[in-house]
Design a protein around this motif. Structure first.
Motif, PDB file in Angstrom:
ATOM      1  N   PRO A  39       0.823  -1.210   0.000  1.00  0.00           N
ATOM      2  CA  PRO A  39       0.000   0.000   0.000  1.00  0.00           C
ATOM      3  C   PRO A  39       0.864   1.271   0.000  1.00  0.00           C
ATOM      4  CG  PRO A  39      -0.556  -1.443   1.852  1.00  0.00           C
ATOM      5  CD  PRO A  39       0.659  -2.006   1.196  1.00  0.00           C
ATOM      6  N   LYS A  61      -7.272   6.974  -3.211  1.00  0.00           N
ATOM      7  CA  LYS A  61      -7.880   5.638  -3.324  1.00  0.00           C
ATOM      8  C   LYS A  61      -9.192   5.708  -4.089  1.00  0.00           C
ATOM      9  CE  LYS A  61      -7.521   2.601   0.162  1.00  0.00           C
ATOM     10  NZ  LYS A  61      -7.609   2.080   1.537  1.00  0.00           N
ATOM     11  N   ASP A 145      -3.379   1.120  -7.659  1.00  0.00           N
ATOM     12  CA  ASP A 145      -4.701   0.573  -7.984  1.00  0.00           C
ATOM     13  C   ASP A 145      -5.784   1.196  -7.110  1.00  0.00           C
ATOM     14  OD1 ASP A 145      -4.785  -0.853  -5.543  1.00  0.00           O
ATOM     15  OD2 ASP A 145      -4.261  -2.759  -6.471  1.00  0.00           O
ATOM     16  N   HIS A 146      -7.020   0.798  -7.365  1.00  0.00           N
ATOM     17  CA  HIS A 146      -8.179   1.383  -6.687  1.00  0.00           C
ATOM     18  C   HIS A 146      -8.199   1.112  -5.181  1.00  0.00           C
ATOM     19  CE1 HIS A 146      -9.272  -2.716  -7.688  1.00  0.00           C
ATOM     20  NE2 HIS A 146     -10.231  -2.656  -6.794  1.00  0.00           N
ATOM     21  N   THR A 147      -7.408   0.143  -4.717  1.00  0.00           N
ATOM     22  CA  THR A 147      -7.349  -0.156  -3.284  1.00  0.00           C
ATOM     23  C   THR A 147      -6.188   0.574  -2.594  1.00  0.00           C
ATOM     24  OG1 THR A 147      -5.946  -2.114  -3.559  1.00  0.00           O
ATOM     25  CG2 THR A 147      -8.340  -2.442  -3.684  1.00  0.00           C
ATOM     26  N   SER A 183     -10.475  -6.813  -4.642  1.00  0.00           N
ATOM     27  CA  SER A 183     -10.057  -5.770  -3.703  1.00  0.00           C
ATOM     28  C   SER A 183      -8.673  -6.011  -3.184  1.00  0.00           C
ATOM     29  CB  SER A 183     -11.031  -5.678  -2.529  1.00  0.00           C
ATOM     30  OG  SER A 183     -11.141  -6.907  -1.872  1.00  0.00           O
TER      31      SER A 183
END
Length: 183
Positions: A39, A61, A145-147, A183
């Motif tokens: 992350p 995010k 990424d989206h997460t 996810s």
């Protein structure tokens, strides 16, 4: 024994020459990043255009994000800027800037002169976030990424060829993952 000692400087010189010659053929884009698959670190930094407003990891995010590391002292950043203006038009991604170890007023003048392709730019005056994500210099671009997970690091300027080869396949993969609810 004395004759061997005489050749030590020559041997060291040849070894150094071989090492430097090999370095000429290394790919700077292939520099490894320990952050791939991890992350984006927590941070709280001001926006370039509104320094009273702080932004953090959560602000990046939910979408496919390109985090472009740039600075006014970076010659290649000027080269890649027109390509970033085009990329910013792509509705699939959000392009954010990370102004890295730069002068605040010079950075504002740069965006005014060359146009601003970014949703917003993070002002990383001390380079703390840049160091946390493993920035070696500018320009560099990270795909998040989206997460909020860093999926790619690219060192060097982006152009049409680089965009098609290095970024589009990953963006298509991330779009598929988002559509499948990964996810």
């Amino acid at each position: 024994m004395k004759s061997i000692i005489r050749f030590i400087p020559l041997i060291l010189f040849v070894l150094l020459g071989v090492l430097l010659y090999r370095g000429l053929f290394l790919n700077p884009q292939a520099m490894p990043s320990a952050m791939i698959g991890k992350p984006l670190p927590n941070f709280e930094l001001p926006m370039l255009k509104a320094t009273e407003q702080k932004v953090g990891r959560e602000d990046l995010k939910g979408n496919i994000v390109l985090l472009n590391v740039w600075a006014t002292w970076c010659i290649q950043c000027k080269y890649e800027h027109p390509y970033l203006l085009e990329i910013a038009k792509d509705p699939r991604i959000k392009l954010y800037g990370l102004n890295f170890t730069d002068d605040h007023s010079a950075a504002l003048r740069w965006l005014k002169q060359y146009k601003d392709p970014y949703v917003f730019t993070i002002f990383d005056e001390q380079g703390a976030l840049g160091l946390d994500i493993g920035v070696f210099g500018a320009p560099e671009t990270f795909v998040i990424d989206h997460t909020g997970v860093i999926r790619k690091r690219f060192a060097g300027p982006i152009n049409t060829e680089v965009w098609k080869k290095e970024f589009l396949p990953l963006i298509e993969t991330l779009e598929t993952e988002m559509a499948q609810g990964a996810s």
